[in-house]
Design a protein around this motif. Structure first.
Motif, PDB file in Angstrom:
ATOM      1  N   MET A 139       0.918  -1.038   0.002  1.00 44.00           N
ATOM      2  CA  MET A 139      -0.069   0.051   0.064  1.00 44.00           C
ATOM      3  C   MET A 139       0.798   1.249   0.122  1.00 44.00           C
ATOM      4  N   THR A 140       0.473   2.218  -0.986  1.00 42.19           N
ATOM      5  CA  THR A 140       1.495   3.406  -1.030  1.00 42.19           C
ATOM      6  C   THR A 140       1.008   4.318   0.060  1.00 42.19           C
ATOM      7  N   ILE A 141       1.768   5.044   0.862  1.00 38.61           N
ATOM      8  CA  ILE A 141       1.544   5.778   1.741  1.00 38.61           C
ATOM      9  C   ILE A 141       1.185   7.266   1.153  1.00 38.61           C
ATOM     10  N   THR A 142       0.022   7.846   1.470  1.00 36.48           N
ATOM     11  CA  THR A 142      -0.233   9.059   0.656  1.00 36.48           C
ATOM     12  C   THR A 142      -0.350  10.338   1.905  1.00 36.48           C
ATOM     13  N   LEU A 143      -0.341  10.038   3.000  1.00 36.95           N
ATOM     14  CA  LEU A 143      -0.698  10.968   4.228  1.00 36.95           C
ATOM     15  C   LEU A 143       0.393  10.424   5.453  1.00 36.95           C
ATOM     16  N   ALA A 144       1.117  11.264   6.114  1.00 39.70           N
ATOM     17  CA  ALA A 144       1.930  10.918   7.347  1.00 39.70           C
ATOM     18  C   ALA A 144       1.447  11.803   8.203  1.00 39.70           C
ATOM     19  N   VAL A 145       0.606  11.470   9.606  1.00 42.59           N
ATOM     20  CA  VAL A 145       0.189  12.205  10.348  1.00 42.59           C
ATOM     21  C   VAL A 145       1.322  11.874  11.644  1.00 42.59           C
ATOM     22  N   LEU A 146       1.894  13.446  11.781  1.00 46.00           N
ATOM     23  CA  LEU A 146       2.899  13.405  12.796  1.00 46.00           C
ATOM     24  C   LEU A 146       2.616  14.193  13.962  1.00 46.00           C
ATOM     25  N   ASP A 147       3.294  13.679  14.935  1.00 45.23           N
ATOM     26  CA  ASP A 147       3.014  13.994  16.494  1.00 45.23           C
ATOM     27  C   ASP A 147       4.074  15.414  16.417  1.00 45.23           C
ATOM     28  N   MET A 148       3.847  16.498  17.379  1.00 49.51           N
ATOM     29  CA  MET A 148       4.696  17.683  17.383  1.00 49.51           C
ATOM     30  C   MET A 148       5.757  17.326  18.706  1.00 49.51           C
ATOM     31  N   ALA A 149       5.438  17.531  20.031  1.00 46.35           N
ATOM     32  CA  ALA A 149       6.449  17.612  20.915  1.00 46.35           C
ATOM     33  C   ALA A 149       6.923  16.383  21.220  1.00 46.35           C
ATOM     34  N   GLY A 150       8.400  16.350  21.072  1.00 50.78           N
ATOM     35  CA  GLY A 150       8.850  15.104  21.078  1.00 50.78           C
ATOM     36  C   GLY A 150       9.196  14.107  20.061  1.00 50.78           C
ATOM     37  N   THR A 151       8.311  14.428  18.826  1.00 48.98           N
ATOM     38  CA  THR A 151       8.532  13.784  17.612  1.00 48.98           C
ATOM     39  C   THR A 151       8.947  14.852  16.526  1.00 48.98           C
ATOM     40  N   THR A 152       8.469  15.714  16.292  1.00 48.84           N
ATOM     41  CA  THR A 152       8.886  16.853  15.163  1.00 48.84           C
ATOM     42  C   THR A 152       9.442  18.162  16.153  1.00 48.84           C
ATOM     43  N   VAL A 153       8.972  18.385  17.458  1.00 50.50           N
ATOM     44  CA  VAL A 153       9.700  19.522  18.085  1.00 50.50           C
ATOM     45  C   VAL A 153      10.225  18.993  19.341  1.00 50.50           C
ATOM     46  N   LEU A 154      11.483  19.444  19.696  1.00 48.93           N
ATOM     47  CA  LEU A 154      12.136  18.954  20.834  1.00 48.93           C
ATOM     48  C   LEU A 154      11.297  19.308  22.117  1.00 48.93           C
ATOM     49  N   ASP A 155      11.189  18.708  22.955  1.00 49.11           N
ATOM     50  CA  ASP A 155      10.271  18.917  24.454  1.00 49.11           C
ATOM     51  C   ASP A 155      11.314  19.583  25.422  1.00 49.11           C
ATOM     52  N   GLY A 156      12.554  19.155  25.732  1.00 51.67           N
ATOM     53  CA  GLY A 156      13.430  19.631  26.523  1.00 51.67           C
ATOM     54  C   GLY A 156      12.816  19.893  27.919  1.00 51.67           C
ATOM     55  N   GLY A 157      11.801  18.943  28.364  1.00 51.88           N
ATOM     56  CA  GLY A 157      11.393  19.122  29.715  1.00 51.88           C
ATOM     57  C   GLY A 157      10.026  20.257  29.650  1.00 51.88           C
ATOM     58  N   LEU A 158       9.814  20.826  28.696  1.00 49.48           N
ATOM     59  CA  LEU A 158       8.947  21.907  28.560  1.00 49.48           C
ATOM     60  C   LEU A 158       7.643  21.519  29.297  1.00 49.48           C
ATOM     61  N   VAL A 159       7.146  20.360  28.898  1.00 55.35           N
ATOM     62  CA  VAL A 159       5.762  19.793  29.440  1.00 55.35           C
ATOM     63  C   VAL A 159       5.879  19.761  30.856  1.00 55.35           C
ATOM     64  N   GLU A 160       7.006  19.355  31.239  1.00 53.19           N
ATOM     65  CA  GLU A 160       6.824  19.000  32.762  1.00 53.19           C
ATOM     66  C   GLU A 160       7.078  20.317  33.641  1.00 53.19           C
ATOM     67  N   ARG A 161       7.698  21.534  33.228  1.00 47.39           N
ATOM     68  CA  ARG A 161       7.827  22.690  33.602  1.00 47.39           C
ATOM     69  C   ARG A 161       6.288  23.145  33.610  1.00 47.39           C
ATOM     70  N   ALA A 162       5.728  23.222  32.564  1.00 45.22           N
ATOM     71  CA  ALA A 162       4.457  23.728  32.498  1.00 45.22           C
ATOM     72  C   ALA A 162       3.481  23.011  33.377  1.00 45.22           C
ATOM     73  N   PHE A 163       3.577  21.767  33.536  1.00 37.07           N
ATOM     74  CA  PHE A 163       2.666  20.875  34.455  1.00 37.07           C
ATOM     75  C   PHE A 163       2.927  21.278  35.849  1.00 37.07           C
ATOM     76  N   THR A 164       4.004  21.846  36.270  1.00 36.74           N
ATOM     77  CA  THR A 164       4.428  22.161  37.658  1.00 36.74           C
ATOM     78  C   THR A 164       3.779  23.767  37.911  1.00 36.74           C
ATOM     79  N   ALA A 165       3.679  24.435  36.773  1.00 41.03           N
ATOM     80  CA  ALA A 165       2.776  25.710  36.939  1.00 41.03           C
ATOM     81  C   ALA A 165       1.549  25.573  37.077  1.00 41.03           C
ATOM     82  N   ALA A 166       0.891  24.470  36.105  1.00 40.37           N
ATOM     83  CA  ALA A 166      -0.520  24.005  36.104  1.00 40.37           C
ATOM     84  C   ALA A 166      -1.050  23.756  37.408  1.00 40.37           C
ATOM     85  N   VAL A 167      -0.316  22.693  38.087  1.00 38.74           N
ATOM     86  CA  VAL A 167      -0.884  22.278  39.227  1.00 38.74           C
ATOM     87  C   VAL A 167      -0.827  23.260  40.525  1.00 38.74           C
TER      88      VAL A 167
END
Length: 225
Positions: free
Chosen positions: A1-29
């Protein structure tokens, strides 16, 4: 089957996370009264790590025992904290990600980005990276119906981009939630990458058809000679 669409995640896949999610989580809670020295904090942080890739509001609902007001407050604080980090320059692509996306599109494969963030945060990320026009579509859970591990992000991309068969889709992400979403959507290729939250063993156990060191390896997998 020929692939005609790629669905890509952002943070951690195409964008470096660098701990940003955990830092933002700390602010959130913190916005709902849970500080890092609170007895509940370590367990909450562990849950956030295990559910990376899922819609953030659903994560906060689970963490806060279904208290919708507190969950919404935490989610808004999370999005604001993450956006502030992006605006402060803490926003970098995974090396080779933009080139990989461009190569896919140059070879006739449409590319959609999916994220668990809200639309304003997604837009800040894309602006911070200078990725306006880089992809065919970008989606958030609110725009698709539900976030990962549900298949909605993938299936919405299929519908909006006019893909004829879900088997023509490749789904790529760094978490088990990404893998579950791709499998539930019926994608032929469901690839995990090792640039983010979960390791090879976890991605393989979740059912990934492939595990790549990075999204930059994706064109070699999908483009037929």
């Amino acid at each position: 089957m020929t692939i005609t669409l790629a669905v890509l995640d952002m943070a951690g896949t195409t964008v470096l996370d660098g701990g940003l999610v955990e830092r933002a989580f700390t602010a959130a809670v913190g916005a709902v009264g849970v500080e890092p020295d609170a007895p509940a904090y370590p367990g909450m942080l562990d849950y956030v790590r295990r559910t990376m890739g899922e819609s953030k509001i659903t994560v906060f609902r689970a963490l806060l025992d279904g208290d919708e007001d507190r969950a919404q407050t935490a989610n808004q604080a999370f999005e604001q904290a993450y956006a502030d980090l992006v605006d402060a320059g803490h926003c970098d692509p995974v090396p080779g990600a933009a080139a990989a996306i461009t190569r896919l599109r140059d070879n006739g494969i449409k590319v959609a980005l999916g994220t668990g963030f809200a639309a304003p945060t997604r837009d800040r990320l894309l602006a911070g990276l200078g990725w306006a026009g880089l992809v065919d579509l970008s989606l958030t859970p609110a725009e698709a119906g539900r976030g990962r591990p549900y298949p909605d992000l993938v299936l919405t991309a299929v519908l909006r981009l006019g893909i004829e068969d879900v088997r023509q889709v490749a789904v790529v992400g760094d978490t088990t939630a990404d893998v579950h979403s791709g499998l539930r959507a019926g994608a032929s290729v469901v690839a995990g990458v090792l640039t983010g939250a979960h390791d090879r063993a976890a991605l393989t156990a979740a059912g990934a058809t492939h595990v790549l060191e990075s999204v930059r390896e994706l064109p070699d997998l999908l483009i037929k000679p």
